[in-house]
Design a protein around this motif. Structure first.
Motif, short mmCIF file in Angstrom:
data_model
loop_
_atom_site.label_atom_id
_atom_site.label_comp_id
_atom_site.label_asym_id
_atom_site.label_seq_id
_atom_site.Cartn_x
_atom_site.Cartn_y
_atom_site.Cartn_z
N GLN A 84 0.63 15.66 -2.26
CA GLN A 84 -0.52 15.35 -1.40
C GLN A 84 -0.20 14.14 -0.51
O GLN A 84 -0.51 14.15 0.69
N GLN A 85 0.42 13.13 -1.08
CA GLN A 85 0.78 11.95 -0.28
C GLN A 85 1.81 12.29 0.77
O GLN A 85 1.75 11.78 1.91
N LEU A 86 2.76 13.15 0.43
CA LEU A 86 3.77 13.55 1.42
C LEU A 86 3.12 14.29 2.58
O LEU A 86 3.48 14.08 3.75
N LEU A 119 8.02 8.25 -4.81
CA LEU A 119 6.62 8.57 -5.09
C LEU A 119 6.44 9.10 -6.50
O LEU A 119 5.40 8.88 -7.13
N LEU A 120 7.43 9.81 -7.01
CA LEU A 120 7.35 10.32 -8.39
C LEU A 120 7.30 9.18 -9.40
O LEU A 120 6.71 9.34 -10.48
N CYS A 121 7.90 8.05 -9.05
CA CYS A 121 7.90 6.92 -9.97
C CYS A 121 6.58 6.16 -9.97
O CYS A 121 6.25 5.51 -10.96
N VAL A 122 5.82 6.21 -8.90
CA VAL A 122 4.60 5.41 -8.80
C VAL A 122 3.33 6.25 -8.85
O VAL A 122 2.24 5.70 -8.99
N SER A 123 3.45 7.56 -8.74
CA SER A 123 2.27 8.43 -8.72
C SER A 123 1.95 8.94 -10.12
O SER A 123 2.78 8.87 -11.04
N LYS A 129 12.86 1.50 -0.86
CA LYS A 129 12.36 1.59 0.50
C LYS A 129 10.98 2.24 0.52
O LYS A 129 10.59 2.93 -0.41
N SER A 130 10.25 2.00 1.58
CA SER A 130 8.91 2.56 1.73
C SER A 130 8.99 4.09 1.87
O SER A 130 9.75 4.59 2.71
N PRO A 131 8.23 4.84 1.06
CA PRO A 131 8.25 6.31 1.20
C PRO A 131 7.85 6.77 2.59
O PRO A 131 8.42 7.73 3.12
N ARG A 132 6.89 6.10 3.20
CA ARG A 132 6.45 6.50 4.54
C ARG A 132 7.57 6.29 5.55
O ARG A 132 7.81 7.14 6.41
N ALA A 174 0.83 -1.21 0.00
CA ALA A 174 0.00 0.00 0.00
C ALA A 174 0.86 1.26 0.00
O ALA A 174 0.53 2.25 -0.67
N GLU A 175 1.97 1.24 0.73
CA GLU A 175 2.82 2.42 0.83
C GLU A 175 3.61 2.70 -0.44
O GLU A 175 4.00 3.83 -0.70
N ILE A 176 3.85 1.68 -1.25
CA ILE A 176 4.65 1.84 -2.45
C ILE A 176 3.78 2.04 -3.68
O ILE A 176 4.29 2.22 -4.80
N SER A 177 2.46 2.01 -3.54
CA SER A 177 1.54 2.09 -4.68
C SER A 177 0.95 3.48 -4.80
O SER A 177 0.86 4.23 -3.83
N SER A 178 0.52 3.80 -6.01
CA SER A 178 -0.20 5.05 -6.23
C SER A 178 -1.62 4.91 -5.71
O SER A 178 -2.14 3.80 -5.54
#
Length: 350
Positions: free
Chosen positions: A289-291, A277-281, A259-262, A194-198
Motif C-alpha cells: 500500500q505504501q509503495l 519498508l518490510l523492516c518498518v511496516s 536510504k529513504s524508501p520514497r 516520516a518516510e522511514i516510519s510505519s
C-alpha cells in the motif's frame, strides 16, 4: 483484553489462540499466516529454551539473513532516535536554550550593544531560511541521508568557528553559517523520519521531534548554570562550540542509516525500497500500500517539477484535503508565533 495468542499456543490452548487471531486479523488468510508463523517460531523457541546458547549463537554468529535483519532493524531504530537527538541539539545549542545565557556573556566579553545582540540572535533564523529553501531540491538529487550529513557538517563548521571567534563581525558570519546548516537539517529530518516510519508510528515519531526540541531548550537553560561559572573568555565559546561534538555523532549515525524508501522509488530502486519498508511496516499488505501511494505521489511530483506552476496551483487553488492541511498548519504557526514564545525563550536572560 484478550490473552496473547502466542502465549495461548505455548500453553496448548490452540483453539482459543486461533479464535483471537481471527478477531484481530484483517481477514482469515492473514490470521492463518500468523498462525503458521507462531507454530514455526515455537519450534525454534523450544530448541533455544534449554540453556540460551542457541539464542546467543544466532546473535553473535548470525546467518547472512539474520545479520541483514539485525543490522537493518538496528540502523532504523538508531536513525529514528538520531533525528530526535538532532532536534534536541537544535533546542539546546543551536538557537534557543543555551543562547539565552550565551548572549549575556558575549555582550560582556565583546562589549556589544543591545542592538548588536538582537542582530546576533535574529540572523540565525534568517540564514536558516536559506538552508531550508535549498534543502528540498538537494535531498531529491543526492538523497535524504547525505543532505542531513551536509547540514550537520555545515553546522559543525559554524559551531567550531563561533568557538574561536574574537570579534563581532566574525561571530555574526559564523552564526549565519550554523543557521544554514540547521535550516537544512530541520527541513529534511522530519521528512526522512516520516518516510522511514510505519504508518502506525509515524505520528508519534513526528511529535517526538517537537518534544525533543523543548527538552533541548530545557537542557540548554540548565547548562547555562554550569558553563557560566567558567572564565568569561571561555564560557560562551564553550557553549557555542561544544555542539560540534554532537554534530559529529549525528553525521556518523546518519551515514549508517538506510536510504529513504520514497527516494529509492524515485530513483527506480523499487526492490530496495520494498526491503526497507518490510523492516518498518506491520505487514506485507502495508508495504504494498505504501509503495502504491509513493508511486501515485511520484506522478503528481513529476507533473509539478517542470516550471513550478503545478505546485503553486496546488497552493493557490487547493483541493479540500490540501486546503484543510494548509489551514491547520498555518493556524498552528500563526498562534505559535503570536505568543512571541521565540522572543521569550531567546532573551530570557535579559
Amino acid at each position: 483484553m484478550p490473552e496473547s495468542p502466542w502465549w495461548l499456543v505455548m500453553q496448548g490452548l490452540v483453539n482459543d489462540a486461533h479464535d483471537i487471531l481471527l478477531c484481530v486479523g484483517k481477514n482469515e488468510e492473514v490470521a492463518e499466516q500468523q498462525w503458521e508463523e507462531i507454530k514455526a517460531a515455537m519450534v525454534i523457541d523450544r530448541a533455544c529454551a534449554c540453556d540460551g546458547k542457541v539464542v546467543w549463537r544466532e546473535i553473535l554468529r548470525p546467518t547472512p539473513a539474520v545479520r541483514r535483519a539485525l543490522m537493518t532493524t538496528a540502523d532504523i531504530h538508531m536513525f529514528q532516535h538520531a533525528t530526535e537527538i538532532d532536534l534536541l541539539i537544535y533546542g539546546w545549542a543551536a538557537d534557543t536554550g543555551i543562547m539565552s545565557g550565551a548572549t549575556l556573556l558575549v555582550q560582556d566579553d565583546l562589549n556589544l550593544s543591545d542592538k548588536q545582540i538582537q542582530i546576533f540572535g535574529g540572523i540565525f533564523n534568517a540564514c536558516a531560511v536559506i538552508g531550508s529553501l535549498t534543502a528540498g531540491r538537494i535531498s531529491d538529487l543526492i538523497g535524504r541521508r547525505y543532505t542531513i550529513i551536509i547540514g550537520a557538517v555545515i553546522f559543525l563548521v559554524g559551531s567550531v568557528l563561533m568557538g574561536l571567534d574574537i570579534n563581532f563581525a566574525l561571530l555574526l558570519f559564523d552564526r549565519c553559517i550554523a543557521g544554514v546548516g540547521v535550516g537544512v537539517r530541520l527541513m529534511i529530518a522530519p521528512v526522512y523520519s516520516a518516510e522511514i516510519s510505519s504508518t502506525s508510528s509515524r505520528g508519534l515519531l513526528i511529535s517526538l521531534l517537537e518534544i525533543y526540541t523543548s527538552l533541548g531548550i530545557l537542557i540548554g537553560y540548565l547548562a547555562n548554570f554550569g558553563f557560566g561559572r567558567l572564565p568569561l573568555f571561555y564560557n560562551w565559546r564553550v557553549m557555542l562550540g561544544i555542539a560540534a561534538i554532537a554534530s559529529i555523532a549525528l553525521a556518523t549515525c546518519i551515514a549508517r542509516m538506510p536510504k529513504s524508501p520514497r527516494w529509492l522509488v524515485i530513483q527506480g530502486s523499487v526492490n530496495d525500497a520494498r526491503d526497507i519498508l518490510l523492516c518498518v511496516s506491520n505487514s506485507e499488505e502495508e508495504v504494498e500500500q505504501q509503495l502504491e501511494e509513493i508511486k501515485a505521489a511520484m506522478v503528481i511530483d513529476r507533473a509539478c517539477t517542470g516550471d513550478g506552476i503545478g505546485v503553486w496551483r496546488e497552493i493557490l487553488r487547493p483541493t479540500p484535503a490540501v486546503r484543510r492541511a494548509l489551514m491547520t498548519t498555518a493556524d498552528i504557526h500563526v498562534f505559535q508565533h503570536a505568543t512571541r514564545i521565540g522572543l521569550f525563550v531567546l532573551f530570557t536572560g535579559h
